[in-house]
Design a protein around this motif. Sequence first.
Motif, PDB file in Angstrom:
ATOM      1  N   MET A 238      -3.387   6.609  -4.585  1.00  0.00           N
ATOM      2  CA  MET A 238      -2.158   6.762  -3.826  1.00  0.00           C
ATOM      3  C   MET A 238      -2.307   7.962  -2.903  1.00  0.00           C
ATOM      4  O   MET A 238      -2.750   9.017  -3.328  1.00  0.00           O
ATOM      5  CB  MET A 238      -1.001   7.008  -4.786  1.00  0.00           C
ATOM      6  N   ASN A 239      -1.910   7.775  -1.666  1.00  0.00           N
ATOM      7  CA  ASN A 239      -2.022   8.918  -0.754  1.00  0.00           C
ATOM      8  C   ASN A 239      -0.792   9.822  -0.880  1.00  0.00           C
ATOM      9  O   ASN A 239       0.190   9.488  -1.529  1.00  0.00           O
ATOM     10  CB  ASN A 239      -2.246   8.443   0.683  1.00  0.00           C
ATOM     11  N   ARG A 240      -0.892  10.968  -0.264  1.00  0.00           N
ATOM     12  CA  ARG A 240       0.122  12.005  -0.424  1.00  0.00           C
ATOM     13  C   ARG A 240       1.495  11.572   0.073  1.00  0.00           C
ATOM     14  O   ARG A 240       2.517  11.888  -0.541  1.00  0.00           O
ATOM     15  CB  ARG A 240      -0.335  13.257   0.312  1.00  0.00           C
ATOM     16  N   SER A 241       1.578  10.827   1.172  1.00  0.00           N
ATOM     17  CA  SER A 241       2.881  10.441   1.718  1.00  0.00           C
ATOM     18  C   SER A 241       3.641   9.512   0.770  1.00  0.00           C
ATOM     19  O   SER A 241       4.867   9.592   0.661  1.00  0.00           O
ATOM     20  CB  SER A 241       2.723   9.786   3.093  1.00  0.00           C
ATOM     21  N   LYS A 242       2.926   8.643   0.067  1.00  0.00           N
ATOM     22  CA  LYS A 242       3.592   7.772  -0.898  1.00  0.00           C
ATOM     23  C   LYS A 242       4.130   8.572  -2.079  1.00  0.00           C
ATOM     24  O   LYS A 242       5.228   8.309  -2.587  1.00  0.00           O
ATOM     25  CB  LYS A 242       2.639   6.692  -1.395  1.00  0.00           C
ATOM     26  N   ILE A 243       3.365   9.552  -2.530  1.00  0.00           N
ATOM     27  CA  ILE A 243       3.812  10.397  -3.644  1.00  0.00           C
ATOM     28  C   ILE A 243       5.057  11.178  -3.247  1.00  0.00           C
ATOM     29  O   ILE A 243       6.016  11.265  -4.017  1.00  0.00           O
ATOM     30  CB  ILE A 243       2.685  11.339  -4.095  1.00  0.00           C
ATOM     31  N   VAL A 244       5.055  11.724  -2.040  1.00  0.00           N
ATOM     32  CA  VAL A 244       6.218  12.476  -1.560  1.00  0.00           C
ATOM     33  C   VAL A 244       7.429  11.557  -1.439  1.00  0.00           C
ATOM     34  O   VAL A 244       8.551  11.924  -1.814  1.00  0.00           O
ATOM     35  CB  VAL A 244       5.905  13.162  -0.209  1.00  0.00           C
TER      36      VAL A 244
END
Length: 53
Positions: free
Chosen positions: A1-7
């Motif tokens: 999962m990339n950072r934007s999805k986590i945020v």
Amino acid sequence: MNRSKIVAILTGAISILLALVYLIVVQLLDFRGEMKPAPMTGQLPLVVISQSK
């Protein structure tokens, strides 16, 4: 999962949590019963002094 999805997921979870806390607070305040105005006894009478020339 990339950072934007986590945020995005974290922001959504915080938003849902805040909404639930708000609903709980509103329900607790609503359980207090009907809002009634403060009693008028115990207040000093209003005195109006006017000067006429």
